[in-house]
Design an enzyme around this catalytic site. Structure first.
Site, PDB file in Angstrom:
ATOM      1  N   ASN A  71      -5.610  -5.972   2.254  1.00 44.94           N
ATOM      2  CA  ASN A  71      -6.319  -5.434   3.542  1.00 44.94           C
ATOM      3  C   ASN A  71      -7.584  -6.185   4.017  1.00 44.94           C
ATOM      4  O   ASN A  71      -8.477  -6.691   3.121  1.00 44.94           O
ATOM      5  CB  ASN A  71      -6.713  -3.986   3.581  1.00 44.94           C
ATOM      6  CG  ASN A  71      -5.643  -3.371   2.776  1.00 44.94           C
ATOM      7  OD1 ASN A  71      -5.274  -3.398   1.664  1.00 44.94           O
ATOM      8  ND2 ASN A  71      -4.967  -2.143   3.507  1.00 44.94           N
ATOM      9  N   HIS A 103      -3.032  -5.595  11.087  1.00 47.95           N
ATOM     10  CA  HIS A 103      -3.953  -6.562  10.681  1.00 47.95           C
ATOM     11  C   HIS A 103      -3.940  -8.243  11.400  1.00 47.95           C
ATOM     12  O   HIS A 103      -3.641  -9.018  10.657  1.00 47.95           O
ATOM     13  CB  HIS A 103      -3.600  -6.878   9.258  1.00 47.95           C
ATOM     14  CG  HIS A 103      -3.842  -5.934   8.068  1.00 47.95           C
ATOM     15  ND1 HIS A 103      -3.175  -5.720   7.004  1.00 47.95           N
ATOM     16  CD2 HIS A 103      -4.380  -4.293   8.347  1.00 47.95           C
ATOM     17  CE1 HIS A 103      -3.384  -4.481   6.323  1.00 47.95           C
ATOM     18  NE2 HIS A 103      -4.429  -3.864   7.335  1.00 47.95           N
ATOM     19  N   GLU A 154       1.031  -1.248   0.100  1.00 52.31           N
ATOM     20  CA  GLU A 154       0.040   0.196   0.093  1.00 52.31           C
ATOM     21  C   GLU A 154       0.902   1.237   0.158  1.00 52.31           C
ATOM     22  O   GLU A 154       1.797   1.149   0.901  1.00 52.31           O
ATOM     23  CB  GLU A 154      -0.725  -0.044   1.222  1.00 52.31           C
ATOM     24  CG  GLU A 154      -1.504   1.124   1.781  1.00 52.31           C
ATOM     25  CD  GLU A 154      -2.185   0.715   3.088  1.00 52.31           C
ATOM     26  OE1 GLU A 154      -2.046   1.730   4.007  1.00 52.31           O
ATOM     27  OE2 GLU A 154      -2.596  -0.422   3.230  1.00 52.31           O
TER      28      GLU A 154
HETATM   29  P1  FAD Z   1     -12.242  -5.174  15.582  1.00 56.55           P
HETATM   30  O1  FAD Z   1     -12.907  -4.214  14.316  1.00 56.55           O
HETATM   31  O2  FAD Z   1     -11.022  -5.212  16.120  1.00 56.55           O
HETATM   32  O3  FAD Z   1     -13.487  -4.911  16.469  1.00 56.55           O
HETATM   33  C1  FAD Z   1     -13.261  -5.681  17.897  1.00 56.55           C
HETATM   34  C2  FAD Z   1     -14.000  -4.880  19.031  1.00 56.55           C
HETATM   35  O4  FAD Z   1     -14.168  -5.682  20.263  1.00 56.55           O
HETATM   36  C3  FAD Z   1     -13.365  -3.363  19.353  1.00 56.55           C
HETATM   37  O5  FAD Z   1     -14.060  -2.253  19.297  1.00 56.55           O
HETATM   38  C4  FAD Z   1     -12.776  -3.901  20.923  1.00 56.55           C
HETATM   39  O6  FAD Z   1     -12.684  -2.694  21.749  1.00 56.55           O
HETATM   40  C5  FAD Z   1     -13.818  -4.829  21.335  1.00 56.55           C
HETATM   41  N1  FAD Z   1     -13.379  -5.663  22.324  1.00 56.55           N
HETATM   42  C6  FAD Z   1     -12.424  -6.437  22.355  1.00 56.55           C
HETATM   43  N2  FAD Z   1     -12.297  -7.160  23.377  1.00 56.55           N
HETATM   44  C7  FAD Z   1     -13.485  -7.136  24.108  1.00 56.55           C
HETATM   45  C8  FAD Z   1     -13.949  -7.352  25.379  1.00 56.55           C
HETATM   46  N3  FAD Z   1     -13.304  -8.429  26.241  1.00 56.55           N
HETATM   47  N4  FAD Z   1     -15.110  -6.774  25.790  1.00 56.55           N
HETATM   48  C9  FAD Z   1     -15.691  -5.781  24.986  1.00 56.55           C
HETATM   49  N5  FAD Z   1     -15.346  -5.439  23.918  1.00 56.55           N
HETATM   50  C10 FAD Z   1     -14.286  -5.891  23.407  1.00 56.55           C
HETATM   51  N6  FAD Z   1      -8.131  -3.078   7.293  1.00 56.55           N
HETATM   52  C11 FAD Z   1      -8.535  -2.845   5.993  1.00 56.55           C
HETATM   53  O7  FAD Z   1      -9.206  -3.634   5.330  1.00 56.55           O
HETATM   54  N7  FAD Z   1      -8.172  -1.623   5.495  1.00 56.55           N
HETATM   55  C12 FAD Z   1      -7.339  -0.708   5.936  1.00 56.55           C
HETATM   56  O8  FAD Z   1      -7.329   0.304   5.371  1.00 56.55           O
HETATM   57  C13 FAD Z   1      -6.987  -0.850   7.549  1.00 56.55           C
HETATM   58  N8  FAD Z   1      -6.159   0.074   7.975  1.00 56.55           N
HETATM   59  C14 FAD Z   1      -5.877  -0.159   9.296  1.00 56.55           C
HETATM   60  C15 FAD Z   1      -5.393   0.846  10.061  1.00 56.55           C
HETATM   61  C16 FAD Z   1      -5.153   0.641  11.285  1.00 56.55           C
HETATM   62  C17 FAD Z   1      -4.245   1.703  12.015  1.00 56.55           C
HETATM   63  C18 FAD Z   1      -5.437  -0.573  12.019  1.00 56.55           C
HETATM   64  C19 FAD Z   1      -5.354  -0.611  13.564  1.00 56.55           C
HETATM   65  C20 FAD Z   1      -6.381  -1.463  11.309  1.00 56.55           C
HETATM   66  C21 FAD Z   1      -6.372  -1.497  10.092  1.00 56.55           C
HETATM   67  N9  FAD Z   1      -7.019  -2.377   9.219  1.00 56.55           N
HETATM   68  C22 FAD Z   1      -7.371  -2.095   8.039  1.00 56.55           C
HETATM   69  C23 FAD Z   1      -7.638  -3.633   9.868  1.00 56.55           C
HETATM   70  C24 FAD Z   1      -9.001  -3.546  10.448  1.00 56.55           C
HETATM   71  O9  FAD Z   1      -9.360  -2.320  10.928  1.00 56.55           O
HETATM   72  C25 FAD Z   1      -9.104  -4.889  11.277  1.00 56.55           C
HETATM   73  O10 FAD Z   1      -8.849  -5.970  10.181  1.00 56.55           O
HETATM   74  C26 FAD Z   1     -10.829  -4.920  11.405  1.00 56.55           C
HETATM   75  O11 FAD Z   1     -11.302  -3.820  12.381  1.00 56.55           O
HETATM   76  C27 FAD Z   1     -11.109  -6.398  12.446  1.00 56.55           C
HETATM   77  O12 FAD Z   1     -12.428  -6.556  12.496  1.00 56.55           O
HETATM   78  P2  FAD Z   1     -13.014  -7.550  13.674  1.00 56.55           P
HETATM   79  O13 FAD Z   1     -14.334  -7.267  13.490  1.00 56.55           O
HETATM   80  O14 FAD Z   1     -12.309  -8.629  13.681  1.00 56.55           O
HETATM   81  O15 FAD Z   1     -12.589  -6.418  14.931  1.00 56.55           O
END
Ligand code: FAD
Length: 496
Positions: free
Chosen positions: A475, A437, A352
């Site tokens: 991503n 990621h 990227e």
């Molecule tokens: P998350 O989105 O991580 O959600 C999990 C949630 O659960 C969080 O809100 C957390 O606070 C909550 N949680 C955790 N443990 C507990 C608990 N015990 N009790 C209550 N709540 C809890 N991906 C892309 O595709 N494109 C991009 O451009 C991209 N850029 C990124 C840039 C950055 C800086 C970061 C950090 C990530 C990026 N990503 C990107 C990755 C993407 O954001 C993640 O892959 C995605 O958010 C994961 O989704 P998820 O549903 O697995 O969990």
């Protein structure tokens, strides 16, 4: 409240949790979501909800007293600074060999991420989710996820001329001069809004460095898409600053223990509720940590031996290149990336072209590469320290560095340029200490069945990035969303 009973409890409000909540609510089920982070719906002292990357304050980091910026140094100087300890938006969670960046708050990673909304090439899908039928993903669930997430494309004619994408055009020039495929990639940032802010007719947001610590205007986070729709059903409630610590069987349902947090991280109250069904959507690290602990401590002893395994970093590695003085990347860079260099088939890397939105000319090209790193780590319960460990080693990034070099060694040779050595420390070229990621830890068809039902317990589900075995080739959030759409459709049809 304490002692309540809910039909469905969803742990976490990221992509997986938001899809589950919306589809269950539309099917007529009441859903309670529990989110450890903040609501992010109230302006701070400067009138804005989120702070930009140039001036991180108390809102920026999850319970740290000093910032932990992904680029830690500039021209030899450390740039981190002290901040008050607060339940801020970006968690730089440190394990022994890797820092895992994650979003905290309603919307999870959608609050902090770059918005790059990339569907893997179909030919690579078998390596991403080997037990999933690609036909249904590419005909139904990827299109559904893209539509609901509000994925859009930058106007190529505008992209060609606007100052804030000069860094990306320099990235293209260097890629193409070395014969690499260069692609514009979709994003969930509203590209019409970006046109307006760049033209000075709307409040600056992406072009003012709003990204890593939240975005106040153009970004379509989950709060504006899936979660807005879920709330509009009237069936979804969200408890913020509530962290789930335990789930265990209780009669025919589950007892869920939840800590309510103060904004300094201290515990305000501990509550227990019961739920007929629980969705683990706490993200790859959050879900893996919970399940690993609950299996090891006897709360959920029947979980199988796959829990905690198969964790990968999507091969993330960062690097900067030093351009010639006649090849500037621009003082004003939009924080929303729109482009990548695709050398996946030949070299195992998709890079990227990333901004460095400092507001000054840096003569640097910056890249976040996703690589085909084969290493996988495991979460284990550390009883004496009362925490979950991850056995990833920093040296396991070497394959990623080698794959990224398949692109950047060639570009440097062609351009007569060198790597930046000042961004990650003093004389340190590779950002090999982190991932954005995290993926895996409760892998589909291993720790769960082929639709995310946890082995050993009916009514417990995993629905987030922990289902994906460590790599998505691009991503990850579109794939996390599409997989959740596929799985919840089956679960609603057969389990409810
Ligand atoms: P998350 O989105 O991580 O959600 C999990 C949630 O659960 C969080 O809100 C957390 O606070 C909550 N949680 C955790 N443990 C507990 C608990 N015990 N009790 C209550 N709540 C809890 N991906 C892309 O595709 N494109 C991009 O451009 C991209 N850029 C990124 C840039 C950055 C800086 C970061 C950090 C990530 C990026 N990503 C990107 C990755 C993407 O954001 C993640 O892959 C995605 O958010 C994961 O989704 P998820 O549903 O697995 O969990």
């Amino acid at each position: 409240g304490d002692g309540a009973h809910v039909p469905v409890l969803v742990i976490g409000t990221g992509y997986g949790g938001s899809v589950a909540a919306l589809r269950l609510a539309q099917a007529g089920v009441d859903v309670h979501m529990v989110e450890m982070g903040m609501a992010w719906d109230t302006p701070g002292p400067d009138g804005k909800i989120f702070v930009n990357t140039k001036s991180p304050d108390f809102r920026a980091y999850w319970l740290r007293t000093r910032t932990k910026q992904p680029i830690s140094n500039f021209l030899g100087f450390p740039i981190d600074k002290d901040v008050p300890r607060y339940t801020g938006i970006l968690d730089a969670e440190e394990f022994g060999g890797i820092i895992v960046y994650q979003g905290r708050g309603v919307g999870g990673g959608s609050l902090v991420n770059g918005g790059m909304a990339v569907t893997p090439k179909r030919e690579n899908f078998g390596g991403v989710l080997p037990s999933v039928n690609p036909d249904e993903m590419y005909s139904t669930y990827y299109p559904r996820a893209n539509a609901e997430l509000g994925v859009n494309n930058v106007d190529p004619a505008w992209w060609e001329t606007v100052d804030c994408y000069q860094y990306a055009r320099v990235g293209r020039k260097h890629a193409q001069r070395s014969n690499f495929a260069f692609t514009l990639v979709p994003n969930v940032y509203d590209m019409n809004y970006m046109k307006q802010e760049a033209a000075g007719t709307a409040t600056k947001s992406a072009v003012d460095g709003e990204i890593l610590y939240g975005n106040n205007y153009g970004k379509k986070s989950l709060q504006k898409t899936y979660l807005a729709k879920a709330r509009a059903t009237g069936r979804v409630q969200i408890s913020t600053l509530h962290r789930v610590t335990s789930v265990s069987p209780s009669g025919s349902s589950y007892r869920v223990v939840i800590e309510q947090l103060n904004t300094d991280g201290s515990i305000a109250a501990t509550k227990a509720v019961t739920a007929d069904r629980v969705f683990f959507s706490a993200g790859s690290v959050g879900t893996s940590k919970l399940l690993t602990k609950l299996k090891a401590t006897g709360a959920l002893p029947n979980l199988n031996g796959e829990v905690g395994k198969g964790w990968g970093d999507n091969g993330n590695v960062m690097v900067g290149r030093a351009n010639h003085l006649w090849d500037p990347t621009g003082a004003v860079q939009t924080s929303i990336p729109t482009a990548g260099i695709d050398n996946w088939a030949a070299g195992g890397a998709f890079a990227e072209v990333a901004p460095i939105p400092t507001g000054i000319e840096t003569w640097a090209s910056f890249y976040l590469s996703i690589t085909k790193n084969p290493n996988r780590a495991q979460f284990t319960w550390n009883a004496s320290a009362n925490k979950v460990d991850l056995n990833w080693q920093t040296a396991w990034k070497q394959p990623s560095i080698d794959m990224a070099k398949s692109i950047f060694d060639k570009i440097n040779a062609k351009e007569g340029t060198i790597y930046r050595t000042d961004l990650f420390g003093v004389y340190k070229i590779w950002g090999d200490h982190l991932t954005y990621h995290p993926l895996g830890g409760a892998v589909l068809n291993k720790a769960t069945d082929n639709y995310g039902r946890l082995a050993g317990y009916s009514g417990l589900y995993v629905m987030d990035g922990s289902l994906i075995p460590g790599n998505t080739s691009v991503n990850p959030f579109v794939t996390i969303t599409a997989l959740a759409e596929r799985n919840i459709e089956r679960i609603i049809a057969t389990d409810l």
